[in-house]
Design a protein around this motif. Structure first.
Motif: not given
Length: 328
Positions: A132-134, A261-263, A279-282
């Motif tokens: 979602v964010f990247d 897109t997808g992953s 990124n999650l920790e920050q």
């Protein structure tokens, strides 16, 4: 150690408690004494024989996320020490008393969370952040549509997107699930059994559409997704439960300048996952510590009852995460 193993491909009953050797860790890995392990849809696919694990991952012990204390550290590990409380994203082997994890895929457990709550985080939080964010680059002030809003992925996406300033719409299979999604932050939940989500999105957005769609359904949802996207909208696929082969109106894609897109996260390299963890920790872990985002655990099961936990997962009656606990 005790582990829950897949004795053969099949139904939930093929999950059995068995003895297995403790994993041996590489220099950049830690060994976690597992207190709780999250259950995810890929575990079900692996149990059925439909999701071969990537190279190096456990073939017969499922489980993609764990929480516990560090029991051993590899010689190249610099951050963690024995006794640290962590949760971790792993490529398999989570349904066991001990599980190994790369140093960079571990995160500290916020002090206000229990082990089962922490174990419910990694798989969905890594997945939502990455997609979602990247990949889709959802920004503050934009709108997000999530299919399967009451799932583990759904409840994570709702809370994360709302906390970072987006409007969130979801689909779910019942009025009760829709109400639940709205209680945890969704601006509008659509019962797809009784309402055409495409028409509802058109109405509530005044025909503008949404900026991002996170879809784990695939198949016949694609035309509705394309119609529901705004100009320069982004569709991210993370599963295809309704089928992988679809028909696509390329004219609409070009006219709206859409990105599709997808992953798949499980097979990605360790460094990629470590960057997501950073990124999650920050950006997200402080919101967990403050309670602005909270884990939603629907039910916990003793590890020996893993078959019952999988039955619940396949019933699609749960809202949030299902977690196994290990008595130490």
């Amino acid at each position: 150690m005790k582990a829950i193993v897949i004795t053969q491909p099949g139904g939930p009953g093929v999950l059995q408690l068995a003895d297995r050797p403790k994993p041996l860790i590489a220099p950049d890995e830690v060994l976690i004494k597992v207190m709780a392990a999250g259950i995810n849809r890929p575990d079900v696919f692996q149990r059925k024989g439909n999701y071969p694990p990537p190279a190096g991952a456990s073939v017969d012990i499922p489980g993609l996320e764990v929480a516990g204390t560090i029991a051993e550290v590899g010689e190249a590990v610099s951050r963690w020490k024995i006794g640290d409380k962590v949760c971790a994203l792993v490529t398999g082997g989570g349904y066991a008393e001990y599980c190994k994890a790369p140093e960079g895929q571990c995160l500290p457990i916020p002090s206000n969370l229990s082990y089962p709550e922490a174990a419910s985080l990694p798989e969905t939080f890594f997945t939502v952040w990455s997609n979602v964010f990247d990949r889709a680059a959802l920004k503050h002030g934009e709108s997000l549509l999530v299919h399967g809003g009451s799932s583990g992925i759904g409840v994570t996406a709702i809370q994360m997107a709302k906390a970072l300033g987006s409007t969130v719409y979801v689909t779910a299979s019942s009025n009760d699930k829709c109400s639940f999604c709205e209680q945890i932050g969704a601006d509008k939940a659509i019962n797809y059994k009784t309402t055409d989500f495409k028409e509802e999105i058109k109405t509530i957005t005044n025909s503008k559409g949404v900026n991002v769609i996170l879809d784990m359904i695939g198949g016949d949802y694609l035309p509705g997704n394309i119609d529901s996207l705004a100009v320069e909208g982004r569709l991210v696929m993370i599963n295809a439960m309704n089928g992988r082969e679809v028909q696509l109106d390329l004219g609409k894609v070009m006219a709206k300048r859409l990105i599709i897109t997808g992953s798949m996260l499980r097979s990605r390299e360790t460094a990629f996952k470590a960057t997501i963890a950073q990124n999650l920790e920050q950006k997200i872990w402080p919101l967990l510590s403050s309670g602005k985002i909270r884990p939603i655990v629907y039910k916990t099961f003793d590890a020996g009852d893993a078959a019952e936990a999988h039955k619940l997962m396949e019933s699609n009656t749960h809202t949030g995460k299902i977690v196994l606990t290990f008595v130490q």
